[in-house]
Write a protein that holds these residues in place. Structure first.
Motif, PDB file in Angstrom:
ATOM      1  N   ALA A  85       0.837  -1.202   0.000  1.00 40.70           N
ATOM      2  CA  ALA A  85       0.000   0.000   0.000  1.00 40.70           C
ATOM      3  C   ALA A  85       0.874   1.255   0.000  1.00 40.70           C
ATOM      4  CB  ALA A  85      -0.941  -0.001   1.205  1.00 40.70           C
ATOM      5  N   ALA A  86       1.923   1.263   0.806  1.00 37.02           N
ATOM      6  CA  ALA A  86       2.812   2.422   0.873  1.00 37.02           C
ATOM      7  C   ALA A  86       3.585   2.614  -0.434  1.00 37.02           C
ATOM      8  CB  ALA A  86       3.785   2.276   2.044  1.00 37.02           C
ATOM      9  N   ILE A  87       4.112   1.537  -0.985  1.00 35.48           N
ATOM     10  CA  ILE A  87       4.875   1.625  -2.234  1.00 35.48           C
ATOM     11  C   ILE A  87       3.989   2.122  -3.370  1.00 35.48           C
ATOM     12  CG2 ILE A  87       6.018   0.220  -4.008  1.00 35.48           C
ATOM     13  CD1 ILE A  87       7.074  -1.514  -1.595  1.00 35.48           C
ATOM     14  N   LEU A  88       2.794   1.589  -3.462  1.00 39.84           N
ATOM     15  CA  LEU A  88       1.898   2.008  -4.548  1.00 39.84           C
ATOM     16  C   LEU A  88       1.414   3.442  -4.363  1.00 39.84           C
ATOM     17  CD1 LEU A  88      -0.166  -1.248  -5.157  1.00 39.84           C
ATOM     18  CD2 LEU A  88       1.752  -0.349  -6.504  1.00 39.84           C
ATOM     19  N   ALA A  89       1.132   3.832  -3.130  1.00 39.75           N
ATOM     20  CA  ALA A  89       0.718   5.220  -2.882  1.00 39.75           C
ATOM     21  C   ALA A  89       1.853   6.170  -3.244  1.00 39.75           C
ATOM     22  CB  ALA A  89       0.303   5.406  -1.422  1.00 39.75           C
ATOM     23  N   PHE A  90       3.083   5.797  -2.898  1.00 40.93           N
ATOM     24  CA  PHE A  90       4.218   6.637  -3.272  1.00 40.93           C
ATOM     25  C   PHE A  90       4.400   6.683  -4.781  1.00 40.93           C
ATOM     26  CE2 PHE A  90       8.666   7.373  -4.307  1.00 40.93           C
ATOM     27  CZ  PHE A  90       8.856   8.616  -3.699  1.00 40.93           C
ATOM     28  N   ALA A  92       2.138   6.667  -6.947  1.00 42.72           N
ATOM     29  CA  ALA A  92       1.157   7.623  -7.475  1.00 42.72           C
ATOM     30  C   ALA A  92       1.494   9.048  -7.073  1.00 42.72           C
ATOM     31  CB  ALA A  92      -0.240   7.262  -6.978  1.00 42.72           C
ATOM     32  N   ILE A  93       1.732   9.256  -5.796  1.00 42.82           N
ATOM     33  CA  ILE A  93       1.930  10.619  -5.283  1.00 42.82           C
ATOM     34  C   ILE A  93       3.337  11.133  -5.588  1.00 42.82           C
ATOM     35  CG2 ILE A  93       2.016  12.018  -3.185  1.00 42.82           C
ATOM     36  CD1 ILE A  93      -0.131  10.019  -2.050  1.00 42.82           C
ATOM     37  N   GLY A  94       4.339  10.323  -5.329  1.00 42.47           N
ATOM     38  CA  GLY A  94       5.712  10.762  -5.480  1.00 42.47           C
ATOM     39  C   GLY A  94       6.256  10.666  -6.896  1.00 42.47           C
ATOM     40  N   ASN A  95       5.798   9.664  -7.639  1.00 37.44           N
ATOM     41  CA  ASN A  95       6.345   9.449  -8.977  1.00 37.44           C
ATOM     42  C   ASN A  95       5.365   9.776 -10.095  1.00 37.44           C
ATOM     43  OD1 ASN A  95       8.786   8.561  -7.913  1.00 37.44           O
ATOM     44  ND2 ASN A  95       8.090   6.439  -7.806  1.00 37.44           N
ATOM     45  N   GLY A  96       4.148  10.114  -9.747  1.00 46.70           N
ATOM     46  CA  GLY A  96       3.159  10.477 -10.758  1.00 46.70           C
ATOM     47  C   GLY A  96       2.690   9.329 -11.635  1.00 46.70           C
ATOM     48  N   LEU A  97       2.861   8.096 -11.168  1.00 49.03           N
ATOM     49  CA  LEU A  97       2.383   6.954 -11.942  1.00 49.03           C
ATOM     50  C   LEU A  97       0.888   6.777 -11.714  1.00 49.03           C
ATOM     51  CD1 LEU A  97       5.270   4.417 -11.279  1.00 49.03           C
ATOM     52  CD2 LEU A  97       4.900   5.812 -13.315  1.00 49.03           C
ATOM     53  N   TYR A  98       0.212   6.277 -12.724  1.00 53.23           N
ATOM     54  CA  TYR A  98      -1.215   6.037 -12.562  1.00 53.23           C
ATOM     55  C   TYR A  98      -1.679   4.981 -13.542  1.00 53.23           C
ATOM     56  CZ  TYR A  98      -6.154   6.508 -11.973  1.00 53.23           C
ATOM     57  OH  TYR A  98      -7.473   6.220 -11.704  1.00 53.23           O
ATOM     58  N   GLY A  99      -2.185   3.929 -13.007  1.00 48.19           N
ATOM     59  CA  GLY A  99      -2.832   2.887 -13.795  1.00 48.19           C
ATOM     60  C   GLY A  99      -4.235   2.716 -13.276  1.00 48.19           C
ATOM     61  N   VAL A 100      -5.044   2.086 -14.072  1.00 53.34           N
ATOM     62  CA  VAL A 100      -6.452   1.900 -13.718  1.00 53.34           C
ATOM     63  C   VAL A 100      -6.622   1.172 -12.378  1.00 53.34           C
ATOM     64  CG1 VAL A 100      -7.771  -0.124 -14.546  1.00 53.34           C
ATOM     65  CG2 VAL A 100      -8.108   2.075 -15.569  1.00 53.34           C
ATOM     66  N   ALA A 101      -5.693   0.286 -12.048  1.00 53.16           N
ATOM     67  CA  ALA A 101      -5.802  -0.521 -10.830  1.00 53.16           C
ATOM     68  C   ALA A 101      -4.995   0.024  -9.658  1.00 53.16           C
ATOM     69  CB  ALA A 101      -5.367  -1.953 -11.120  1.00 53.16           C
ATOM     70  N   LEU A 102      -4.315   1.163  -9.833  1.00 55.47           N
ATOM     71  CA  LEU A 102      -3.402   1.635  -8.785  1.00 55.47           C
ATOM     72  C   LEU A 102      -4.117   1.975  -7.489  1.00 55.47           C
ATOM     73  CD1 LEU A 102      -0.528   2.307  -7.960  1.00 55.47           C
ATOM     74  CD2 LEU A 102      -0.852   4.569  -8.901  1.00 55.47           C
ATOM     75  N   TRP A 103      -5.040   2.924  -7.523  1.00 57.48           N
ATOM     76  CA  TRP A 103      -5.710   3.308  -6.270  1.00 57.48           C
ATOM     77  C   TRP A 103      -6.606   2.208  -5.714  1.00 57.48           C
ATOM     78  CZ3 TRP A 103      -3.595   6.387  -3.157  1.00 57.48           C
ATOM     79  CH2 TRP A 103      -2.804   7.431  -3.621  1.00 57.48           C
ATOM     80  N   PRO A 104      -7.291   1.441  -6.568  1.00 64.25           N
ATOM     81  CA  PRO A 104      -8.015   0.292  -5.999  1.00 64.25           C
ATOM     82  C   PRO A 104      -7.086  -0.695  -5.281  1.00 64.25           C
ATOM     83  CG  PRO A 104      -8.869   0.786  -8.170  1.00 64.25           C
ATOM     84  CD  PRO A 104      -7.656   1.662  -7.975  1.00 64.25           C
ATOM     85  N   ALA A 105      -5.872  -0.878  -5.802  1.00 65.69           N
ATOM     86  CA  ALA A 105      -4.907  -1.771  -5.141  1.00 65.69           C
ATOM     87  C   ALA A 105      -4.453  -1.199  -3.808  1.00 65.69           C
ATOM     88  CB  ALA A 105      -3.706  -2.031  -6.058  1.00 65.69           C
ATOM     89  N   VAL A 106      -4.260   0.120  -3.751  1.00 63.68           N
ATOM     90  CA  VAL A 106      -3.885   0.759  -2.482  1.00 63.68           C
ATOM     91  C   VAL A 106      -4.996   0.552  -1.454  1.00 63.68           C
ATOM     92  CG1 VAL A 106      -3.413   2.966  -1.333  1.00 63.68           C
ATOM     93  CG2 VAL A 106      -2.348   2.463  -3.545  1.00 63.68           C
ATOM     94  N   VAL A 107      -6.217   0.783  -1.866  1.00 66.30           N
ATOM     95  CA  VAL A 107      -7.363   0.614  -0.958  1.00 66.30           C
ATOM     96  C   VAL A 107      -7.485  -0.850  -0.526  1.00 66.30           C
ATOM     97  CG1 VAL A 107      -9.889   0.732  -0.803  1.00 66.30           C
ATOM     98  CG2 VAL A 107      -8.597   2.625  -1.827  1.00 66.30           C
ATOM     99  N   LEU A 108      -7.343  -1.771  -1.474  1.00 70.52           N
ATOM    100  CA  LEU A 108      -7.445  -3.200  -1.158  1.00 70.52           C
ATOM    101  C   LEU A 108      -6.375  -3.622  -0.151  1.00 70.52           C
ATOM    102  CD1 LEU A 108      -8.620  -6.046  -1.705  1.00 70.52           C
ATOM    103  CD2 LEU A 108      -6.923  -6.239  -3.530  1.00 70.52           C
TER     104      LEU A 108
END
Length: 134
Positions: A85-90, A92-108
């Motif tokens: 969750a921390a790696i994926l949130a970073f 998105a927030i720190g590296n500006g990456l975004y995939g369709v499943a990114l935030w759902p994976a963080v939430v999951l």
């Protein structure tokens, strides 16, 4: 704990199979950028094998909710879920990456972390009560 182990098994088996079979597609779905080159594809497949291993361990432990080994598995899954969750949130927030499943994976993974904590607290209480009786 059984429900948590089954859910973890199914999630990790699915992700592991996706990474083993189509690592570039799976990663692009998650972070919006494909894996490129043999080294990246190899690392993606190694991650897939690791996730399959976690999934198999959770599946095989699904009937064993009272042992220290089951607690150890849930504790390992807690560490894994918090880290992911921390790696994926970073990402998105720190590296500006975004995939369709990114935030759902963080939430999951955050939700799975909460479930792991709840299971460990409940299980620890049961083990404590059993040990105090003997």
């Amino acid at each position: 704990m059984k429900t948590l182990q089954i859910a973890s098994a199914l999630i990790e088996l699915g992700a592991g199979l996706a990474l083993l079979s189509y690592p570039s597609v799976a990663v692009a779905f998650l972070v919006g950028a494909p894996l490129e080159g043999p080294a990246a594809l190899t690392v993606g497949r190694v991650c897939g094998a690791a996730l399959l291993s976690l999934g198999v361990a959770c599946w095989l432990a699904r009937g064993d909710a009272q042992s220290r080994a089951a607690n150890g598995l849930v504790a390992a899954m807690l560490f894994y879920d918090v880290a992911v969750a921390a790696i994926l949130a970073f990402a998105a927030i720190g590296n500006g990456l975004y995939g369709v499943a990114l935030w759902p994976a963080v939430v999951l993974h955050t939700a799975m972390s909460v479930c792991c904590v709840a299971c460990l607290r409940h299980s620890s209480l049961k083990l404590f009560l059993l040990e105090s009786k003997s």
